[in-house]
Design a protein around this motif. Sequence first.
Motif, PDB file in Angstrom:
ATOM      1  N   GLY A 170       0.799  -1.229   0.000  1.00 45.56           N
ATOM      2  CA  GLY A 170       0.000   0.000   0.000  1.00 45.56           C
ATOM      3  C   GLY A 170       0.830   1.275   0.000  1.00 45.56           C
ATOM      4  N   ASP A 171       2.044   1.231  -0.561  1.00 49.14           N
ATOM      5  CA  ASP A 171       2.908   2.422  -0.538  1.00 49.14           C
ATOM      6  C   ASP A 171       2.263   3.594  -1.295  1.00 49.14           C
ATOM      7  N   GLY A 172       1.618   3.280  -2.415  1.00 50.77           N
ATOM      8  CA  GLY A 172       0.958   4.336  -3.194  1.00 50.77           C
ATOM      9  C   GLY A 172      -0.131   5.019  -2.376  1.00 50.77           C
ATOM     10  N   ILE A 173      -0.823   4.234  -1.565  1.00 52.13           N
ATOM     11  CA  ILE A 173      -1.917   4.796  -0.751  1.00 52.13           C
ATOM     12  C   ILE A 173      -1.322   5.717   0.322  1.00 52.13           C
ATOM     13  N   ALA A 174      -0.239   5.266   0.959  1.00 53.44           N
ATOM     14  CA  ALA A 174       0.389   6.086   2.001  1.00 53.44           C
ATOM     15  C   ALA A 174       0.879   7.408   1.405  1.00 53.44           C
ATOM     16  N   ILE A 175       1.473   7.327   0.219  1.00 55.78           N
ATOM     17  CA  ILE A 175       2.003   8.545  -0.422  1.00 55.78           C
ATOM     18  C   ILE A 175       0.855   9.480  -0.806  1.00 55.78           C
ATOM     19  N   ALA A 176      -0.271   8.891  -1.213  1.00 51.83           N
ATOM     20  CA  ALA A 176      -1.449   9.714  -1.523  1.00 51.83           C
ATOM     21  C   ALA A 176      -1.961  10.407  -0.262  1.00 51.83           C
ATOM     22  N   ILE A 177      -1.973   9.685   0.857  1.00 51.41           N
ATOM     23  CA  ILE A 177      -2.443  10.298   2.111  1.00 51.41           C
ATOM     24  C   ILE A 177      -1.521  11.473   2.458  1.00 51.41           C
ATOM     25  N   ARG A 178      -0.218  11.225   2.368  1.00 51.80           N
ATOM     26  CA  ARG A 178       0.773  12.257   2.726  1.00 51.80           C
ATOM     27  C   ARG A 178       0.625  13.517   1.881  1.00 51.80           C
ATOM     28  N   ASN A 179       0.208  13.324   0.603  1.00 56.04           N
ATOM     29  CA  ASN A 179       0.176  14.461  -0.329  1.00 56.04           C
ATOM     30  C   ASN A 179      -1.238  14.949  -0.661  1.00 56.04           C
ATOM     31  N   ASN A 180      -2.199  14.563   0.177  1.00 52.62           N
ATOM     32  CA  ASN A 180      -3.593  15.008  -0.018  1.00 52.62           C
ATOM     33  C   ASN A 180      -4.155  14.692  -1.397  1.00 52.62           C
ATOM     34  N   ILE A 181      -3.818  13.544  -1.919  1.00 50.42           N
ATOM     35  CA  ILE A 181      -4.372  13.105  -3.212  1.00 50.42           C
ATOM     36  C   ILE A 181      -5.671  12.349  -2.891  1.00 50.42           C
ATOM     37  N   ALA A 182      -6.709  12.598  -3.679  1.00 50.29           N
ATOM     38  CA  ALA A 182      -8.031  12.027  -3.346  1.00 50.29           C
ATOM     39  C   ALA A 182      -8.008  10.497  -3.398  1.00 50.29           C
ATOM     40  N   LEU A 183      -8.623   9.910  -2.377  1.00 48.23           N
ATOM     41  CA  LEU A 183      -8.737   8.446  -2.285  1.00 48.23           C
ATOM     42  C   LEU A 183     -10.221   8.081  -2.298  1.00 48.23           C
TER      43      LEU A 183
END
Length: 433
Positions: free
Chosen positions: A203-216
């Motif tokens: 889930g590295d992509g998900i963690a990086i999205a959380i860190r950078n406020n990318i919509a999930l």
Amino acid sequence: MDICTDVLIVGSGVAGLYAALNLSSRLNVTLITKTTVDECNTYLAQGGISTARNKQDEPLFIDDTLRAGVYKNDINAVKVLAEESMDNIENLVNYGVAFDLCENGYEYTREGAHSVNRIVHCADETGRKVFEALWASVKKKKNVTIYQNTELIDIIRQGNICCGSVTISNGKILNIHAKATILASGGIGGLFKNSTNQRTVTGDGIAIAIRNNIALKDLEYIQFHPTALYEVSPHKKRFLISESVRGEGGKLINSKGERFIDELLPRNVVANAIYEEENRTKSPYVFLDISAMKGEFIVNRFPLIYSECKKRGIDITKQFIPVTPVQHYFMGGIQVDTFSRTSMENLFACGEVSCTGVHGANRLASNSLLEGLVFSRRAAKFINDNIHSIDIKITQSSLGLDEVQELKRENRSLAINKFKLLVEDKADELVSC
Ligand SMILES: Cc1cc2nc3c(=O)[nH]c(=O)nc-3n(C[C@H](O)[C@H](O)[C@H](O)COP(=O)(O)OP(=O)(O)OC[C@H]3O[C@@H](n4cnc5c(N)ncnc54)[C@H](O)[C@@H]3O)c2cc1C
């Protein structure tokens, strides 16, 4: 070290490799992967790939996908998936994938919640065959440079524009500046103690999205596959007993030999029924009974499952197979449109890391490889058509190796803590930070 590229692809599964093949040969493409190229869930896929059998089958394929997804799906994305399915299967054949055939064409098989047989397969090793064909073609592309043992740690961005990524490559920092970045870093199984997934897919992509406020989107939709082989001391990952075993007639029974569920209902329904049966009978597993199949058929149709069970002391031509549900697939992910665009400019996501909405709350069997194909090709096409208008500013990163290692640890806890909140009843299935 810093490098510049037109397109950066993160991940060497079906989504990453197929994106690379569909990008224009005029573009300079860099593909990174965390460990070795073949350490991806794509390689492990067994059952096959769903496809509409013909134009007339598309509406039924759409209906089946929506019904399995409990109507939480994005209908537009589902239509795209069905309408582009045959074309992408044909492309795979052109890349050299030899799907099993019968006298009328493909030997379509059946899995849970499909109304008809519509899954193309290479015995029970479809993922490996697809991976090998795509990888052989990617290796021939002169415009694609591959970096193995290169781990994405964070993206480089200016405001809401993605300009590449920070990685650790063979123990050193490598900053990759890119006009377009495609995240194809797969699912989250490595965050669970019991999963069919590669342990490195975390889930590295998900963690990086959380860190950078990318919509999930739809993060709570996590699929537990009903039938992983039950083992007291599992090997590195849980071995899957493909749904196609039930598609070919396998029956689920309890320790008294009684059936307790229709085996071809959607995965979430069957997995819940098994959990209930295990609780009721105070047993950590139920059995898959394939005794109605002839030994010769089993060995030819399921060679991988036969040999892996044999290695573990179970002869599936003679014995019942002990099975139990484990984490298997992630329906949620980075929110994308039908061109795999995320909420951040120049950042695309495809494959299991993304959420196109095709799966709704529960993925229809064998729709995942297809989703990876359809939407990575769409991302590549969009990039081919639009990259000329992208101009990025290169900013040097001042992060040292210790700081980047710290970011990596933070990614892990960000992901684990996020999913702990979302899976309440299964929280103790997650690994610790
Ligand atoms: C046992 C098993 C059987 C399956 N059977 C089927 C089936 O029959 N049909 C079907 O449709 N689906 C099946 N699936 C699901 C399907 O295989 C996956 O959903 C699909 O292959 C995902 O493809 P992907 O390209 O998104 O990710 P993956 O194939 O998982 O690839 C992810 C890639 O990203 C890389 N990566 C991850 N993190 C980083 C990072 N930080 N930096 C750099 N690289 C990174 C990984 O190393 C890997 O190369 C199965 C899954 C499993 C586990």
